[in-house]
Design a protein around this motif. Structure first.
Motif, PDB file in Angstrom:
ATOM      1  N   ARG A  12       1.278  -1.279   0.429  1.00  0.00           N
ATOM      2  CA  ARG A  12       0.291   0.254   0.130  1.00  0.00           C
ATOM      3  C   ARG A  12       0.644   1.026  -0.073  1.00  0.00           C
ATOM      4  O   ARG A  12       1.898   0.630   0.071  1.00  0.00           O
ATOM      5  N   GLY A  13       0.503   2.485  -0.388  1.00  0.00           N
ATOM      6  CA  GLY A  13       1.006   3.274  -0.645  1.00  0.00           C
ATOM      7  C   GLY A  13       1.037   4.331  -1.429  1.00  0.00           C
ATOM      8  O   GLY A  13      -0.234   4.586  -2.057  1.00  0.00           O
ATOM      9  N   SER A  14       1.478   5.265  -1.744  1.00  0.00           N
ATOM     10  CA  SER A  14       1.802   6.542  -2.770  1.00  0.00           C
ATOM     11  C   SER A  14       2.133   6.318  -2.900  1.00  0.00           C
ATOM     12  O   SER A  14       3.812   6.445  -3.539  1.00  0.00           O
ATOM     13  N   PHE A  15       3.128   7.247  -4.873  1.00  0.00           N
ATOM     14  CA  PHE A  15       3.381   7.380  -6.243  1.00  0.00           C
ATOM     15  C   PHE A  15       3.089   8.074  -6.961  1.00  0.00           C
ATOM     16  O   PHE A  15       1.639   8.609  -6.951  1.00  0.00           O
TER      17      PHE A  15
ATOM     18  N   PHE B 248      -0.238   9.094  -6.757  1.00  0.00           N
ATOM     19  CA  PHE B 248      -1.922   8.489  -6.395  1.00  0.00           C
ATOM     20  C   PHE B 248      -1.854   7.404  -4.985  1.00  0.00           C
ATOM     21  O   PHE B 248      -0.078   7.449  -4.610  1.00  0.00           O
ATOM     22  N   THR B 249      -2.527   7.314  -4.557  1.00  0.00           N
ATOM     23  CA  THR B 249      -2.557   6.048  -3.119  1.00  0.00           C
ATOM     24  C   THR B 249      -2.737   5.002  -3.369  1.00  0.00           C
ATOM     25  O   THR B 249      -4.204   5.492  -4.070  1.00  0.00           O
ATOM     26  N   VAL B 250      -3.362   4.202  -3.031  1.00  0.00           N
ATOM     27  CA  VAL B 250      -3.523   2.948  -3.013  1.00  0.00           C
ATOM     28  C   VAL B 250      -3.616   2.310  -1.805  1.00  0.00           C
ATOM     29  O   VAL B 250      -2.341   1.746  -1.670  1.00  0.00           O
ATOM     30  N   GLY B 251      -4.642   1.524  -1.502  1.00  0.00           N
ATOM     31  CA  GLY B 251      -4.691   0.864  -0.150  1.00  0.00           C
ATOM     32  C   GLY B 251      -4.345  -0.392  -0.346  1.00  0.00           C
ATOM     33  O   GLY B 251      -3.181  -1.024  -1.253  1.00  0.00           O
ATOM     34  N   PRO B 252      -4.523  -1.598   0.438  1.00  0.00           N
ATOM     35  CA  PRO B 252      -3.338  -2.665   0.122  1.00  0.00           C
ATOM     36  C   PRO B 252      -3.845  -3.890  -0.931  1.00  0.00           C
ATOM     37  O   PRO B 252      -5.414  -3.460  -0.909  1.00  0.00           O
ATOM     38  N   ALA B 253      -2.965  -4.379  -0.746  1.00  0.00           N
ATOM     39  CA  ALA B 253      -3.433  -4.879  -1.935  1.00  0.00           C
ATOM     40  C   ALA B 253      -4.577  -5.969  -1.532  1.00  0.00           C
ATOM     41  O   ALA B 253      -4.505  -6.592  -1.139  1.00  0.00           O
TER      42      ALA B 253
ATOM     43  N   VAL C 115       4.528   2.383   0.484  1.00  0.00           N
ATOM     44  CA  VAL C 115       5.648   3.100  -0.314  1.00  0.00           C
ATOM     45  C   VAL C 115       5.079   4.814   0.018  1.00  0.00           C
ATOM     46  O   VAL C 115       3.717   5.076   0.628  1.00  0.00           O
ATOM     47  N   ALA C 116       5.915   5.708  -0.282  1.00  0.00           N
ATOM     48  CA  ALA C 116       5.655   7.030  -0.470  1.00  0.00           C
ATOM     49  C   ALA C 116       6.018   7.842  -1.162  1.00  0.00           C
ATOM     50  O   ALA C 116       7.227   7.650  -1.502  1.00  0.00           O
ATOM     51  N   ALA C 117       5.404   8.289  -1.972  1.00  0.00           N
ATOM     52  CA  ALA C 117       5.324   9.265  -3.124  1.00  0.00           C
ATOM     53  C   ALA C 117       7.375  10.646  -2.884  1.00  0.00           C
ATOM     54  O   ALA C 117       6.228  10.578  -1.570  1.00  0.00           O
ATOM     55  N   ALA C 118       7.831  10.672  -3.430  1.00  0.00           N
ATOM     56  CA  ALA C 118       8.383  11.758  -3.153  1.00  0.00           C
ATOM     57  C   ALA C 118       7.537  12.969  -3.601  1.00  0.00           C
ATOM     58  O   ALA C 118       7.145  13.080  -4.260  1.00  0.00           O
ATOM     59  N   ARG C 119       8.231  14.016  -2.528  1.00  0.00           N
ATOM     60  CA  ARG C 119       7.480  15.440  -2.948  1.00  0.00           C
ATOM     61  C   ARG C 119       7.890  15.937  -4.425  1.00  0.00           C
ATOM     62  O   ARG C 119       9.160  16.044  -5.072  1.00  0.00           O
TER      63      ARG C 119
END
Length: 155
Positions: free
Chosen positions: A60-63, A75-80, A147-151
């Protein structure tokens, strides 16, 4: 791209780190109709065991990716989802880990050789999921729980 990387390795005699989307650096195509052979397969042919493909999965996380509107955004996705490679990998007792797919002990190889839905997040999103067998696609797998998206910088 693969021939440039192989040329560089041969002419410099040094190790090369190639960073690209999992589908590019892997051995098996996720979309055989459009891409019958991937860069990783060409590199394995050229470099033999000196080439090692490292794949990445996450639960899960953002990218950041280019959306259907052509703009790069977060974008952010929840648990697979149930039945996906990521869902099972995230159930391992470690939250983040590295797995050598070439030496994984029993019964893991049977599971790792089976194709099941897997996220494929590259430049464009959404894309996939695709049915991917992890062991034939990569030598090493990194799995991250979140994961967390870069700024993104303003332009």
């Amino acid at each position: 791209m693969a021939s440039d990387v192989a040329w560089w390795e041969r002419h410099t005699g040094t190790k090369v780190l190639l960073s690209a989307h999992d589908a590019h650096v892997g051995y098996e195509p996720v979309d055989p109709a459009d891409y019958p052979k991937m860069q990783g397969a060409f590199l394995r042919d050229s470099l033999g065991p000196a080439y090692v493909s490292v794949g990445l999965t996450f639960d899960r996380g953002s990218f950041n990716a280019t959306g259907p509107d052509g703009k790069v955004r977060r974008f952010t996705v929840g648990p697979a989802g149930t039945g996906t490679n990521e869902r099972t990998l995230d159930r391992v007792r470690y939250r983040d880990y590295v797995l050598d797919l070439r030496t994984a002990g029993s019964p893991a190889p049977d599971w790792l050789n089976g194709a099941r839905p897997t996220r494929s997040i590259g430049t464009d999103y959404p894309d996939g999921p695709y049915d991917i067998a992890l062991a034939p696609s990569h030598d090493i797998l990194i799995h991250l729980h979140r994961v967390a998206a870069a700024r993104l910088r303003d332009r």
